[in-house]
Design a protein around this motif. Structure first.
Motif, mmCIF file in Angstrom:
data_model
loop_
_atom_site.group_PDB
_atom_site.id
_atom_site.type_symbol
_atom_site.label_atom_id
_atom_site.label_comp_id
_atom_site.label_asym_id
_atom_site.label_seq_id
_atom_site.Cartn_x
_atom_site.Cartn_y
_atom_site.Cartn_z
ATOM 1 N N ASP A 131 -7.000 6.740 0.591
ATOM 2 C CA ASP A 131 -6.961 6.235 -0.971
ATOM 3 C C ASP A 131 -7.311 4.777 -0.127
ATOM 4 O O ASP A 131 -6.288 4.340 0.850
ATOM 5 N N GLY B 109 -4.626 1.012 -11.596
ATOM 6 C CA GLY B 109 -3.219 1.236 -12.265
ATOM 7 C C GLY B 109 -2.655 0.717 -12.602
ATOM 8 O O GLY B 109 -1.497 0.868 -12.308
ATOM 9 N N PHE C 163 1.160 4.823 -2.430
ATOM 10 C CA PHE C 163 0.304 5.201 -2.718
ATOM 11 C C PHE C 163 1.551 6.838 -2.036
ATOM 12 O O PHE C 163 1.127 7.874 -1.505
ATOM 13 N N HIS D 35 -8.239 2.490 -8.367
ATOM 14 C CA HIS D 35 -7.561 3.646 -7.308
ATOM 15 C C HIS D 35 -8.684 4.228 -6.885
ATOM 16 O O HIS D 35 -9.427 4.470 -7.940
ATOM 17 N N TYR E 208 0.665 -1.484 -0.063
ATOM 18 C CA TYR E 208 -0.303 -0.094 0.048
ATOM 19 C C TYR E 208 0.303 1.454 0.201
ATOM 20 O O TYR E 208 0.439 1.646 -0.907
ATOM 21 N N VAL F 35 -7.323 0.949 -3.288
ATOM 22 C CA VAL F 35 -7.119 -0.364 -4.125
ATOM 23 C C VAL F 35 -8.162 -0.959 -4.313
ATOM 24 O O VAL F 35 -8.829 -1.893 -2.862
#
Lengths: 146, 205
Positions: B85, B176, A75, B140, A71, B87
């Motif tokens: 954020d 992504g 990000f 995302h 993750y 996925v």
């Protein structure tokens, strides 16, 4: 001598009403230092490399840690250590914002002050639109140096 | 939100471990017990340093010794109302699941803007507004956490992408897998000034 054990117990903390809305009620995390995603990635990389070099302690190998690392890889906005430190310096100068808000700004990388105020409601009122926009522009500038 | 939190843990050692490497064994046991665990309120990711390891107190009646370790660790704690954020990991007609770090967040179809509907005919299933906003596996997405629930050793959360405010940008980062970079996102931002809700729903680039 042994330490004196307290006779009374500490007041029981009420859980369940923590939220990060327009007022930050973070419970036990109210005054704890927070990290942006990029900073966390740096910290974890440094700790794990140190452990691998030393060889004494193992690097954790479970689902939670692996998922977290993936993750962070996806990000985290600032990939270079220098940009992470530069962002940290900029954010540390903001004395009118709380640690949580500063880390959210560094993590979400908003473009406009309106967006920042919607995504981080507790910022509303703490900074003027112009100051906030200036801060966001400085952070965005660093992001281009990837 | 990631924090560096100071925590305590009490470890009991059997006398067979008393010896020159007792301290190392304690730290090894701490790592094993705590790293990657979920307390129900937050996830402990990694121990950074140890502040203090008390002297071992022998438990009366048994030979075991009890140690209390104070340590600092990287901890991840989701808050209600926090924007994160994630996925997308799976999509069905009730909503979609997204992974935000170690936590799986469910966004119900009631908390998805009305113009983004479930499209059962497409393969794989996805939510789309028949335009350029598509939510499918691997997309995302930026989510506002609406609530968390704790269980022993696990956490569950629900989120929303419906918060709508006028004059806010609406973007969604597409798959992504396409390797969308932040610079692309900024470009896409400039091309699609739709002023609805504030989630990242960016066009497929």
């Amino acid at each position: 001598m042994t330490t004196h054990t307290p006779l009374t117990r500490a007041k029981e903390q009420i859980h369940g009403d923590e939220e990060a809305g327009s007022e930050l009620k973070l419970g036990e995390f109210q005054n704890v230092s927070s990290l942006t995603l990029s900073e966390t990635k740096e910290v974890l990389t440094a700790v794990f490399n140190h452990r691998r070099e030393q060889g004494k302690f193992k690097v954790p190998d479970n689902e939670v840690v692996t998922k977290t690392q993936q993750y962070l890889e996806v990000f985290s906005r600032f990939k270079q250590r220098e940009s992470v430190q530069a962002v940290e310096r900029i954010l540390a100068l903001q004395t009118d914002l709380v640690a949580f808000e500063k880390s959210q700004l560094g993590t979400l990388c908003c473009d406009s002050s309106d967006e920042a105020k919607v995504l981080i409601p507790s910022i509303e009122g703490k900074k003027s639109d112009d100051d906030l926009q200036e801060l966001l522009d400085e952070i965005t500038k660093l992001r281009q140096f990837v | 939100m990631f924090f560096i939190h100071e925590l305590n843990r009490t470890i009991t050692l059997h006398p067979s471990y008393f010896g020159p490497h007792m301290r190392d064994y304690l730290i090894h046991k701490l790592h094993e017990d705590v790293e990657g665990s979920c307390t129900g309120r937050y996830f402990i990711i990694c121990v950074i340093e140890y502040e203090n390891i008390t002297l071992g107190r022998i438990i009366p009646g048994k030979g075991d010794a009890e140690f209390t370790i104070t340590y600092k660790a990287v901890v991840w704690r989701p808050f209600k109302g926090e924007t994160v954020d994630g996925v997308v990991s799976s999509v069905n007609k009730m909503g979609f699941f997204a992974e935000v770090g170690p936590l799986t967040v469910f966004v119900s179809s009631h908390l998805i803007p009305r113009d983004i509907k479930f499209d059962p005919t497409s393969n794989p299933p996805q939510f789309s507004d028949n335009g350029d906003q598509i939510i499918n596996k691997g997309a995302h997405i930026r989510i506002k956490l609406m609530g968390t629930r704790s269980d022993v050793g696990k956490m569950h959360a629900i989120g929303s992408i419906k918060e709508g405010f006028v004059n806010k940008w609406r973007f969604c980062v597409a798959r992504g897998a396409l390797g969308v970079t932040p610079a692309d996102m900024v470009e896409g931002l400039k091309k699609t000034p739709q002023l609805n809700s504030y989630y990242l729903v960016l066009n497929r680039l």
